[in-house]
Write a protein that holds these residues in place. Sequence first.
Motif, PDB file in Angstrom:
ATOM      1  N   GLN A 343      72.065   0.466 103.277  1.00 26.59           N
ATOM      2  CA  GLN A 343      72.127  -0.996 102.727  1.00 26.59           C
ATOM      3  C   GLN A 343      73.370  -1.080 101.866  1.00 26.59           C
ATOM      4  N   MET A 344      74.562  -0.826 102.254  1.00 26.31           N
ATOM      5  CA  MET A 344      75.845  -0.950 101.509  1.00 26.31           C
ATOM      6  C   MET A 344      76.982  -1.613 102.220  1.00 26.31           C
ATOM      7  N   LEU A 345      76.759  -2.070 103.337  1.00 25.52           N
ATOM      8  CA  LEU A 345      77.563  -2.969 104.179  1.00 25.52           C
ATOM      9  C   LEU A 345      78.040  -3.905 103.474  1.00 25.52           C
ATOM     10  N   VAL A 346      76.964  -4.704 102.757  1.00 25.34           N
ATOM     11  CA  VAL A 346      77.606  -5.983 102.123  1.00 25.34           C
ATOM     12  C   VAL A 346      78.577  -5.825 101.247  1.00 25.34           C
ATOM     13  N   LEU A 347      78.165  -4.665 100.236  1.00 23.57           N
ATOM     14  CA  LEU A 347      79.474  -4.578  99.316  1.00 23.57           C
ATOM     15  C   LEU A 347      80.616  -3.787  99.865  1.00 23.57           C
ATOM     16  N   ILE A 348      80.515  -3.069 100.851  1.00 25.48           N
ATOM     17  CA  ILE A 348      81.709  -2.413 101.414  1.00 25.48           C
ATOM     18  C   ILE A 348      82.475  -3.685 102.040  1.00 25.48           C
ATOM     19  N   GLN A 349      81.985  -4.593 102.612  1.00 24.57           N
ATOM     20  CA  GLN A 349      82.559  -5.618 103.128  1.00 24.57           C
ATOM     21  C   GLN A 349      83.725  -6.378 102.117  1.00 24.57           C
ATOM     22  N   ARG A 350      83.092  -6.139 100.657  1.00 24.69           N
ATOM     23  CA  ARG A 350      84.071  -6.973  99.794  1.00 24.69           C
ATOM     24  C   ARG A 350      85.153  -5.934  99.360  1.00 24.69           C
ATOM     25  N   LEU A 351      85.295  -4.930  99.969  1.00 29.56           N
ATOM     26  CA  LEU A 351      86.470  -4.003  99.701  1.00 29.56           C
ATOM     27  C   LEU A 351      87.791  -4.193 100.381  1.00 29.56           C
ATOM     28  N   ARG A 352      87.662  -5.080 101.546  1.00 28.14           N
ATOM     29  CA  ARG A 352      88.754  -5.527 102.069  1.00 28.14           C
ATOM     30  C   ARG A 352      89.838  -6.071 101.441  1.00 28.14           C
ATOM     31  N   HIS A 353      89.374  -7.057 100.424  1.00 25.02           N
ATOM     32  CA  HIS A 353      90.525  -7.432  99.418  1.00 25.02           C
ATOM     33  C   HIS A 353      91.110  -6.391  98.466  1.00 25.02           C
ATOM     34  N   ASN A 354      90.181  -5.583  98.107  1.00 25.62           N
ATOM     35  CA  ASN A 354      90.707  -4.203  97.289  1.00 25.62           C
ATOM     36  C   ASN A 354      91.665  -3.420  97.804  1.00 25.62           C
ATOM     37  N   VAL A 355      91.608  -3.333  99.355  1.00 27.43           N
ATOM     38  CA  VAL A 355      92.521  -2.319 100.091  1.00 27.43           C
ATOM     39  C   VAL A 355      93.788  -3.429 100.007  1.00 27.43           C
ATOM     40  N   ILE A 356      93.706  -4.398 100.271  1.00 26.10           N
ATOM     41  CA  ILE A 356      94.965  -5.282 100.488  1.00 26.10           C
ATOM     42  C   ILE A 356      95.664  -5.405  99.032  1.00 26.10           C
ATOM     43  N   LYS A 357      94.902  -5.828  97.893  1.00 24.62           N
ATOM     44  CA  LYS A 357      95.543  -5.505  96.619  1.00 24.62           C
ATOM     45  C   LYS A 357      96.206  -3.825  96.307  1.00 24.62           C
ATOM     46  N   ALA A 358      95.434  -2.912  96.803  1.00 25.37           N
ATOM     47  CA  ALA A 358      96.001  -1.579  96.678  1.00 25.37           C
ATOM     48  C   ALA A 358      97.448  -1.398  97.153  1.00 25.37           C
ATOM     49  N   GLY A 359      97.332  -1.976  98.692  1.00 26.36           N
ATOM     50  CA  GLY A 359      98.424  -1.945  99.339  1.00 26.36           C
ATOM     51  C   GLY A 359      99.600  -2.657  98.834  1.00 26.36           C
ATOM     52  N   ILE A 360      99.470  -3.758  98.411  1.00 31.25           N
ATOM     53  CA  ILE A 360     100.521  -4.712  97.628  1.00 31.25           C
ATOM     54  C   ILE A 360     100.920  -4.032  96.437  1.00 31.25           C
ATOM     55  N   ARG A 361     100.112  -3.523  95.642  1.00 34.98           N
ATOM     56  CA  ARG A 361     100.413  -2.597  94.425  1.00 34.98           C
ATOM     57  C   ARG A 361     101.448  -1.482  94.901  1.00 34.98           C
ATOM     58  N   SER A 362     101.039  -0.924  95.830  1.00 34.34           N
ATOM     59  CA  SER A 362     101.934   0.319  96.247  1.00 34.34           C
ATOM     60  C   SER A 362     103.375  -0.195  96.751  1.00 34.34           C
ATOM     61  N   ILE A 363     103.356  -1.272  97.559  1.00 35.62           N
ATOM     62  CA  ILE A 363     104.564  -1.833  98.103  1.00 35.62           C
ATOM     63  C   ILE A 363     105.490  -2.352  96.788  1.00 35.62           C
ATOM     64  N   SER A 364     104.847  -2.856  95.794  1.00 36.85           N
ATOM     65  CA  SER A 364     105.534  -3.520  94.675  1.00 36.85           C
ATOM     66  C   SER A 364     106.097  -2.438  93.796  1.00 36.85           C
ATOM     67  N   ILE A 365     105.481  -1.163  93.948  1.00 35.17           N
ATOM     68  CA  ILE A 365     105.825  -0.177  93.055  1.00 35.17           C
ATOM     69  C   ILE A 365     107.109   0.374  93.849  1.00 35.17           C
ATOM     70  N   ALA A 366     106.947   0.667  95.337  1.00 36.66           N
ATOM     71  CA  ALA A 366     107.937   1.386  96.028  1.00 36.66           C
ATOM     72  C   ALA A 366     109.309   0.570  96.226  1.00 36.66           C
ATOM     73  N   TYR A 367     109.049  -0.822  96.493  1.00 38.05           N
ATOM     74  CA  TYR A 367     110.302  -1.590  96.601  1.00 38.05           C
ATOM     75  C   TYR A 367     110.701  -2.776  95.792  1.00 38.05           C
ATOM     76  N   SER A 368     111.742  -2.845  95.227  1.00 33.98           N
ATOM     77  CA  SER A 368     112.081  -3.799  94.378  1.00 33.98           C
ATOM     78  C   SER A 368     112.267  -5.231  95.072  1.00 33.98           C
ATOM     79  N   ARG A 369     112.515  -5.168  96.169  1.00 31.87           N
ATOM     80  CA  ARG A 369     112.601  -6.424  97.072  1.00 31.87           C
ATOM     81  C   ARG A 369     112.165  -6.076  98.589  1.00 31.87           C
ATOM     82  N   ILE A 370     111.317  -6.953  99.114  1.00 37.83           N
ATOM     83  CA  ILE A 370     110.575  -6.566 100.458  1.00 37.83           C
ATOM     84  C   ILE A 370     110.534  -7.953 100.954  1.00 37.83           C
TER      85      ILE A 370
END
Length: 493
Positions: A343-370
């Motif tokens: 009974q965790m699928l509802v909460l896990i589906q909310r993680l999609r935005h967190n995955v995207i945020k983590a990816g954007i944060r990693s890209i922001s740290i790695a690239y000064s311009r992209i």
Amino acid sequence: MADTPNKENVTMEVELTPEQKQAEERRILVEDLNRNVKFLERGITASEVHYIHRALRTVSALRKRLQPEVLAEIIAAHTSPVNQQIVAGCLKSILESLGQRPAENPAARSCEPEVCLFFGLLAQLHLLDSKAYERGAQLSNVLVAMMSSTQRRTLDSVVSRVFFYYSRFFEVADCLSDARSTLLGALQTATLTNMKETKAMLLTLLLRNYLHYKLYDQAERLAAKSTFPSEAPNNLLARYLYYMGRIEAIQLNYSQAQLHLLEATRKAPSNSTTAGFQQTVHKVYVIVELLMGNIPERSLFRTPVLKKPLQPYLELTQAVRIGDLSQFQDVVQRYQDKFLQDQMLVLIQRLRHNVIKAGIRSISIAYSRISLRDICLKLHLDSEEDAEYIVAKAIRDGVIDATINHEKGFVRSAEVHNVYGTSDPQHAFDKRITFCLNLYNESVKSMRYPGGDHRKELAYADEGIKRERELAQELENEDYDDESDMDAMDEDL
């Protein structure tokens, strides 16, 4: 002179036949049941609850070797015409549920309600283990009717356990909603009669009832209007905190959910018996940590009890940590049945935005311009417009410090500042201070002694013991006087 050899005592064990073993097990079971009845009667007479608890602590051991015919024999010894009508009817229902014929024994002792409910509790366990759910539900209804007509302080611990199995029978029969009105009425009665353990049990059962049917709003209203007893046992408190953590997580109150779940793991004992509870709580805890933007420690997934059950959640954590949306979707698809079962699928589906945020944060740290197109490719997004919208939202939420050039289609990250120049360390330090203060306050509460109300009961008990001693002394003196008179008559003769 020759040394004489030492004679050794050789003990030979006599192997018992199966019939003898069965007779011995029966004898021991009868002795244990009679001993528990004596504990219950002593607790009723002295108004001491610890005697009741002493009898209830043996229930788990009795459950493994309980024989219905032996239990029926003990119940028959307490089936007397002098019993109260409600107690007599309850004993009759217990015997019928065990498949025994009820019969009154004129020489039997009277049965107190606590002893009757104890017999009913053992019968519930036997019927539950025998998978006789229909008979168990019928017996539970009879026990609940008896409990509603009798309210005594010594009934509290027994009543709470009877209600637990009452709800369990309805749950395994897939009609848990039918028990809700009875539980709500019993909660009101327990609150008015100050039966704290029963109130704690009923609150946890009602929260479980609401969560079973996904009635999160009603569960939240019940928790807001009720106060969980501070004197409740740790097992009930841990269960209550877990249910509250799930409710808070569904209601998007992740910080409160994290505190409740963390407290639940600490209140529950860490042993093989509670392994299932620990696994269930940590599954919710991991998802709540990820939803808050935190990454759980790797040592949590290496715990022997949690390693195998948390394997899907470990892969989920790794996908969120690196911000790989395709890996995240692959993990969710592979373990979808497992997440549905938990009974965790509802909460896990909310993680999609967190995955995207983590990816954007990693890209922001790695690239000064992209460019936005490169962000779209790295995050596996549908279009550059989606990437622009997501980056803009991340900038507004404070996830990254950057600017978007809409005309040329690229993102420029700001210079990385010293983290100690921000308020993040202050918030982290404040969080730790709050946790330590709460732990200190709970430790102080646990060290407090009860108030002076119990001294009245102790004084009353001391007076009763004193009166009994005086009566015994008077009886001895009377016997001595009678013997003196008899001696004088002998001398006269």
